[in-house]
Write a protein that holds these residues in place. Structure first.
Motif, PDB file in Angstrom:
ATOM      1  N   ARG A 114      20.393 100.331  37.536  1.00 13.01           N
ATOM      2  CA  ARG A 114      21.012  99.159  37.769  1.00 13.01           C
ATOM      3  C   ARG A 114      20.789  99.053  39.332  1.00 13.01           C
ATOM      4  O   ARG A 114      20.509  97.697  39.654  1.00 13.01           O
ATOM      5  CB  ARG A 114      22.384  98.956  37.474  1.00 13.01           C
ATOM      6  N   LEU A 115      21.311  99.980  40.204  1.00 14.35           N
ATOM      7  CA  LEU A 115      21.446 100.055  41.478  1.00 14.35           C
ATOM      8  C   LEU A 115      20.059  99.818  42.032  1.00 14.35           C
ATOM      9  O   LEU A 115      20.021  98.932  42.858  1.00 14.35           O
ATOM     10  CB  LEU A 115      22.270 100.866  42.040  1.00 14.35           C
ATOM     11  N   GLU A 129      21.521  85.589  51.501  1.00 17.81           N
ATOM     12  CA  GLU A 129      21.568  85.562  50.096  1.00 17.81           C
ATOM     13  C   GLU A 129      21.026  87.051  49.776  1.00 17.81           C
ATOM     14  O   GLU A 129      20.372  87.487  50.519  1.00 17.81           O
ATOM     15  CB  GLU A 129      20.205  84.803  49.399  1.00 17.81           C
ATOM     16  N   CYS A 130      21.619  87.553  48.778  1.00 13.95           N
ATOM     17  CA  CYS A 130      21.256  89.073  48.462  1.00 13.95           C
ATOM     18  C   CYS A 130      21.425  89.270  47.019  1.00 13.95           C
ATOM     19  O   CYS A 130      22.683  89.136  46.448  1.00 13.95           O
ATOM     20  CB  CYS A 130      22.435  89.756  49.398  1.00 13.95           C
ATOM     21  N   PRO A 131      20.571  90.033  46.471  1.00 13.68           N
ATOM     22  CA  PRO A 131      20.683  90.258  44.936  1.00 13.68           C
ATOM     23  C   PRO A 131      21.782  91.198  44.770  1.00 13.68           C
ATOM     24  O   PRO A 131      22.500  91.044  43.627  1.00 13.68           O
ATOM     25  CB  PRO A 131      19.221  91.028  44.710  1.00 13.68           C
ATOM     26  N   LEU A 132      22.141  92.111  45.368  1.00 15.58           N
ATOM     27  CA  LEU A 132      23.166  92.865  45.281  1.00 15.58           C
ATOM     28  C   LEU A 132      24.706  92.215  45.309  1.00 15.58           C
ATOM     29  O   LEU A 132      25.439  92.592  44.373  1.00 15.58           O
ATOM     30  CB  LEU A 132      23.228  94.254  46.114  1.00 15.58           C
ATOM     31  N   LEU A 133      24.695  91.298  46.214  1.00 20.20           N
ATOM     32  CA  LEU A 133      25.947  90.410  46.236  1.00 20.20           C
ATOM     33  C   LEU A 133      26.055  89.623  44.813  1.00 20.20           C
ATOM     34  O   LEU A 133      26.871  89.473  44.507  1.00 20.20           O
ATOM     35  CB  LEU A 133      26.074  89.868  47.390  1.00 20.20           C
ATOM     36  N   LEU A 136      27.291  91.794  42.099  1.00 15.34           N
ATOM     37  CA  LEU A 136      28.608  92.047  42.118  1.00 15.34           C
ATOM     38  C   LEU A 136      29.284  90.646  42.196  1.00 15.34           C
ATOM     39  O   LEU A 136      30.617  90.833  41.649  1.00 15.34           O
ATOM     40  CB  LEU A 136      28.898  92.389  43.627  1.00 15.34           C
ATOM     41  N   ASN A 137      28.884  89.599  42.285  1.00  9.16           N
ATOM     42  CA  ASN A 137      29.727  88.278  42.210  1.00  9.16           C
ATOM     43  C   ASN A 137      29.529  87.649  40.742  1.00  9.16           C
ATOM     44  O   ASN A 137      30.249  86.707  40.429  1.00  9.16           O
ATOM     45  CB  ASN A 137      29.126  87.293  43.025  1.00  9.16           C
ATOM     46  N   GLN A 138      28.362  88.136  40.142  1.00 11.76           N
ATOM     47  CA  GLN A 138      28.086  87.477  39.129  1.00 11.76           C
ATOM     48  C   GLN A 138      29.237  87.416  38.002  1.00 11.76           C
ATOM     49  O   GLN A 138      29.745  88.273  37.309  1.00 11.76           O
ATOM     50  CB  GLN A 138      26.892  87.920  38.238  1.00 11.76           C
ATOM     51  N   SER A 139      29.928  85.938  37.823  1.00  5.63           N
ATOM     52  CA  SER A 139      31.014  85.876  37.084  1.00  5.63           C
ATOM     53  C   SER A 139      30.700  85.570  35.398  1.00  5.63           C
ATOM     54  O   SER A 139      29.962  84.770  35.593  1.00  5.63           O
ATOM     55  CB  SER A 139      31.828  84.672  37.617  1.00  5.63           C
ATOM     56  N   ARG A 142      32.408  81.449  34.649  1.00  4.49           N
ATOM     57  CA  ARG A 142      31.528  80.575  34.678  1.00  4.49           C
ATOM     58  C   ARG A 142      30.096  80.754  34.348  1.00  4.49           C
ATOM     59  O   ARG A 142      29.917  82.202  34.198  1.00  4.49           O
ATOM     60  CB  ARG A 142      31.269  79.526  36.097  1.00  4.49           C
TER      61      ARG A 142
ATOM     62  N   ASP B   3      33.740  72.732  37.266  1.00  4.03           N
ATOM     63  CA  ASP B   3      34.182  73.558  36.405  1.00  4.03           C
ATOM     64  C   ASP B   3      35.940  73.484  36.506  1.00  4.03           C
ATOM     65  O   ASP B   3      36.665  74.081  36.197  1.00  4.03           O
ATOM     66  CB  ASP B   3      33.678  75.043  36.634  1.00  4.03           C
ATOM     67  N   PHE B  59      34.826  91.192  41.534  1.00  4.66           N
ATOM     68  CA  PHE B  59      34.029  91.677  42.432  1.00  4.66           C
ATOM     69  C   PHE B  59      34.143  93.218  42.540  1.00  4.66           C
ATOM     70  O   PHE B  59      33.342  94.155  42.586  1.00  4.66           O
ATOM     71  CB  PHE B  59      33.920  91.128  43.731  1.00  4.66           C
ATOM     72  N   ARG B  62      33.441  95.401  39.558  1.00  4.14           N
ATOM     73  CA  ARG B  62      32.155  95.575  39.334  1.00  4.14           C
ATOM     74  C   ARG B  62      31.321  96.599  40.360  1.00  4.14           C
ATOM     75  O   ARG B  62      30.445  97.486  40.097  1.00  4.14           O
ATOM     76  CB  ARG B  62      31.274  94.117  39.330  1.00  4.14           C
ATOM     77  N   CYS B  87      21.412  89.914  54.092  1.00  6.30           N
ATOM     78  CA  CYS B  87      21.015  90.988  52.847  1.00  6.30           C
ATOM     79  C   CYS B  87      20.858  92.465  53.325  1.00  6.30           C
ATOM     80  O   CYS B  87      21.025  93.440  52.640  1.00  6.30           O
ATOM     81  CB  CYS B  87      19.922  90.475  52.123  1.00  6.30           C
TER      82      CYS B  87
END
Lengths: 143, 143
Positions: A114-115, A129-133, A136-139, A142, B3, B59, B62, B87
DNA sequence: CCTTGATCCTGTAGCGGCTACAGACCCTAC
DNA sequence: GTAGGGTCTGTAGCCGCTACAGGATCAAGG
């Protein structure tokens, strides 16, 4: 190699430590938690170790290197100490521990996948913008 | 995304725990160690959490699931909190952690190999002879 | 014999990452 | 009013060490 000319008995704690590569304090710790027996003492109360202690400590250290917990090592030692142990019993402890090790590897590999997948998508640029963030943020709330 | 119809604010600690799946006590622990901010309090001193806390805790959770240490998470959070993160910075933290994870996997795989090879030679019989015990006993001093 | 410095002794505290419990408050329902 | 839950705080415990303080003891040099 015949090595009997070296006594290797009546060792001080520091000598046992040096001989085995074990940390000095750890020896006392193992004694406190019952992995090492209470050694005989010099008149002044200093610990004196013999060949048997060297072997016992080496056993413990090798078991720790293989990741056995102190609880498991206590189990192995008591099997051996009480005498009449069987390969089957020892193997049982080993197999159980192997299962734990394999489970840990699986967990870590899931993390690794995953990492590394996520980091591979990182631009390494000066943008926020950062895929890792994002991961970590993907809620799950929502979205 | 609009939301706002779902309040999800003014949560009690137990509600935050239930919502995130985090252990109740762990929330207070994260607060103590600075991973979660001190939340506002009701007149009686009870913690009241809002949407931002849910996201913050998620956060952290995760990141913990990915094996980041609290120290690393504090680093990630402070990058984000101070604003203007890049990033590249985040990726750096991630790459470092990935290295640690890979090292742990290697260590465990070495143990796994050694352990499974040894156990494979076990007879599982009622005899005291046991390859695993031999490995643990194998003294570099004699032999 | 005395001093110095190394080693030994003991108990205790700290690390990370929680988890749990005691004892006091508080809130809600009946 | 009171019973029960929830919340608050501080603190202790888990593992496996590691380290340090403050005292006793040892071995070597003068």
């Amino acid at each position: 190699m015949p090595d009997d000319h070296a006594p290797a008995s009546d060792l001080k704690r520091s000598e046992l430590a040096r001989l085995t590569g074990c940390n000095l304090e750890t020896i006392r710790y193992y004694e406190n938690v019952g992995l090492m027996p209470d050694p005989p003492r010099s008149p002044a109360g200093h610990r004196r170790y013999g060949r048997a202690h060297v072997e016992r400590l080496s056993f413990v250290m090798r078991a720790r290197e293989l990741g056995f917990t102190m609880e498991e090592i206590r189990g192995l030692l008591s099997l051996v100490d009480r005498g009449g142990h069987t390969c089957a019993e020892v193997e049982g402890v080993g197999r159980h521990h192997l299962g734990v090790v394999r489970a840990k590897i699986r967990d870590l590999q899931a993390i690794e996948t995953r990492l590394s997948d996520t980091i591979a998508r990182c631009s390494g640029a000066d943008t926020p913008e950062c895929p890792l963030l994002d991961v970590l943020n993907q809620s799950r709330l929502r979205a």
